[in-house]
Design an enzyme around this catalytic site. Structure first.
Site, PDB file in Angstrom:
ATOM      1  N   HIS A 129       0.830  -1.213   0.000  1.00 46.88           N
ATOM      2  CA  HIS A 129       0.000   0.000   0.000  1.00 46.88           C
ATOM      3  C   HIS A 129       0.867   1.266   0.000  1.00 46.88           C
ATOM      4  O   HIS A 129       1.908   1.309   0.663  1.00 46.88           O
ATOM      5  CB  HIS A 129      -0.899  -0.006   1.242  1.00 46.88           C
ATOM      6  CG  HIS A 129      -1.985   1.028   1.216  1.00 46.88           C
ATOM      7  ND1 HIS A 129      -1.896   2.226   1.887  1.00 46.88           N
ATOM      8  CD2 HIS A 129      -3.186   1.029   0.596  1.00 46.88           C
ATOM      9  CE1 HIS A 129      -3.004   2.920   1.687  1.00 46.88           C
ATOM     10  NE2 HIS A 129      -3.802   2.226   0.908  1.00 46.88           N
ATOM     11  N   SER A 330      -9.674 -13.974  -2.782  1.00 49.74           N
ATOM     12  CA  SER A 330      -9.741 -12.523  -2.941  1.00 49.74           C
ATOM     13  C   SER A 330     -11.039 -12.138  -3.630  1.00 49.74           C
ATOM     14  O   SER A 330     -11.559 -12.890  -4.462  1.00 49.74           O
ATOM     15  CB  SER A 330      -8.547 -12.042  -3.765  1.00 49.74           C
ATOM     16  OG  SER A 330      -8.786 -10.726  -4.203  1.00 49.74           O
TER      17      SER A 330
HETATM   18  C1  LIG Z   1      -6.769   0.110   2.439  1.00 47.09           C
HETATM   19  C2  LIG Z   1      -5.457  -0.478   2.693  1.00 47.09           C
HETATM   20  C3  LIG Z   1      -4.570   0.114   3.603  1.00 47.09           C
HETATM   21  C4  LIG Z   1      -4.869   1.413   4.283  1.00 47.09           C
HETATM   22  O1  LIG Z   1      -5.939   1.241   5.151  1.00 47.09           O
HETATM   23  P1  LIG Z   1      -6.851   2.492   5.588  1.00 47.09           P
HETATM   24  O2  LIG Z   1      -7.889   1.820   6.402  1.00 47.09           O
HETATM   25  O3  LIG Z   1      -7.369   3.108   4.321  1.00 47.09           O
HETATM   26  O4  LIG Z   1      -5.985   3.415   6.368  1.00 47.09           O
HETATM   27  C5  LIG Z   1      -3.366  -0.507   3.837  1.00 47.09           C
HETATM   28  N1  LIG Z   1      -3.050  -1.646   3.215  1.00 47.09           N
HETATM   29  C6  LIG Z   1      -3.866  -2.237   2.335  1.00 47.09           C
HETATM   30  C7  LIG Z   1      -3.442  -3.515   1.686  1.00 47.09           C
HETATM   31  C8  LIG Z   1      -5.102  -1.675   2.040  1.00 47.09           C
HETATM   32  O5  LIG Z   1      -5.909  -2.272   1.153  1.00 47.09           O
END
Ligand SMILES: *Cc1c(COP(=O)(O)O)cnc(C)c1O
Length: 384
Positions: A129, A330
């Protein structure tokens, strides 16, 4: 005219402003009906909890310790944590709290890891991410990006070679349990084997299970990702699969790790174990309500629905000659990038030549049908 008692210094909203809000809500309803590209469900109803919104609730401090600030929902927060502690098969004592989202949970895990091994190198894949490199800069955590495979999983060979070069320093593994773009799950068995083969004794494994953390516990054949795989910390988003109008999430970690960073603070009369000071006290109530109104059985039904719709979408794509696919367990359906107008209308996230829809609980076959129809219309228009 409806008379409401106004508080000191407050005046009623002018008609123009009220009309603007009404129109805004109308527009949101239209957009929410074309919501296929992001991993957030719109299917929740917390209206029975609205009376709590009139209280200055605040969960400042550690949820497991009484604080001076009594207008809190720590009791409910603890019960949510207990639910997840069991769901994620914690063997030894674990600690957790409700965060503002997956990002904060990842920051928390990396923070604990860096406090334990200040000189460690953190390894993460290029499919990680976008918020993680930022966290690494904020925390001054030494790190190396590792290649990913085309399905989004970490490249184990590259990981092994990279760790081998740095065998003399502790390793922090940032594992993706459902990557953002393709929903890929890094294989913890393979990763642990690499660590073992290289005889690395000082290591820490954090799992970013933002979306996958609420899917894998409810499928028949889950990849390893939780405390039964002996990971050190896990982050899960609350507003993605469970659903919430306010972003939220969970951070969970082995308690021995958390004890190293906790500080006693007289002003709040509790331990300062979390990232922020003031903390949201409404989202723990939302999550508690979701857990009790759905339960494990309900969550399982929801996940099965999402997977069924994902397979339906893949089939509908195939019907109109587009190759779409998904990773095991998924609900992220990946396909080649389409015309911009269709992407904009359905709020589809893209990355280079890839696009995806995520069949969250609110997505029904009728949404997929309308979306596929828009794609084939756009194709016909181009051909004409
Ligand atoms: C959405 C997401 C995040 C971030 O999460 P938030 O709840 O938006 O802060 C981190 N890692 C992955 C794999 C995600 O899909």
């Amino acid at each position: 005219m409806k008379t409401t008692s106004l508080h000191i210094g407050t005046r009623p909203l002018k008609q123009k402003q009220q009309k603007r809000l009404d129109a805004f809500l109308q527009q949101l309803r239209v957009d929410a009906d074309h919501f296929l590209g992001y991993p957030c469900t719109r299917e929740f109803d917390y209206s029975p909890l609205y009376p709590f919104l009139s209280m200055p609730l605040n969960n400042v401090g550690d949820p497991f310790i009484e604080s001076r600030y009594h207008l809190n929902t720590h009791e409910y927060e603890r019960e949510v944590i207990d639910f997840f502690t069991e769901l994620l098969h914690a063997k030894e004592e674990t600690w957790g709290y409700i965060t503002n989202g997956g990002t904060e949970g990842n920051m928390y895990g990396i923070y604990l890891a860096r406090e334990i091994y200040p000189d460690a190198l953190l390894y993460y894949s290029e499919a990680t991410h976008y918020s993680v490199p930022k966290i690494l800069r904020m925390l001054h955590a030494r790190n190396i990006m590792v290649k990913s495979q085309s399905n989004g999983e970490i490249d184990y060979q590259d990981l092994a070679e990279t760790i081998r070069i740095h065998r003399d320093i502790p390793a922090i593994i940032f594992a993706n349990i459902g990557t953002t773009m393709t929903g890929a799950v890094d294989n913890l068995d393979k990763i642990k084997l690499i660590i073992k083969d290289l005889a690395i004794t000082q290591f820490y494994i954090h799992c970013d299970a933002a979306l996958g953390g609420m899917i894998l516990p409810f499928v028949d054949k889950s990849q390893p990702f939780d405390f039964s795989a002996d990971v050190d910390s896990i982050s899960i988003s609350g507003h993605k699969m469970i659903g919430s109008p306010i972003p939220c999430g969970l951070a969970l970690a082995k308690k021995t790790h958390v004890d190293r960073i906790s500080r006693s603070v007289e002003y709040i009369g509790t331990l300062d174990t979390t990232v922020t000071g003031s903390r949201n006290a409404i989202t723990p109530l939302f999550l508690w309500y979701a857990i009790h109104s759905k339960g494990k059985t309900g969550f399982k039904e929801i996940c099965q629905h999402c997977i069924t719709i994902a397979d339906y979408a893949i089939k509908r794509f195939a019907d109109c000659g587009i190759k779409a696919w998904r990773n095991p367990n998924s609900i992220t359906v990946v396909f080649p990038r389409q015309k911009e107008a269709v992407l904009a209308k359905w709020q589809i996230a893209t990355q280079n030549e890839l696009a995806h829809i995520i069949t969250m609980p609110h997505v029904k076959t009728s949404h997929i049908d309308r979306f596929i129809n828009d794609i084939s219309q756009a194709k016909k228009k181009e051909a004409a």
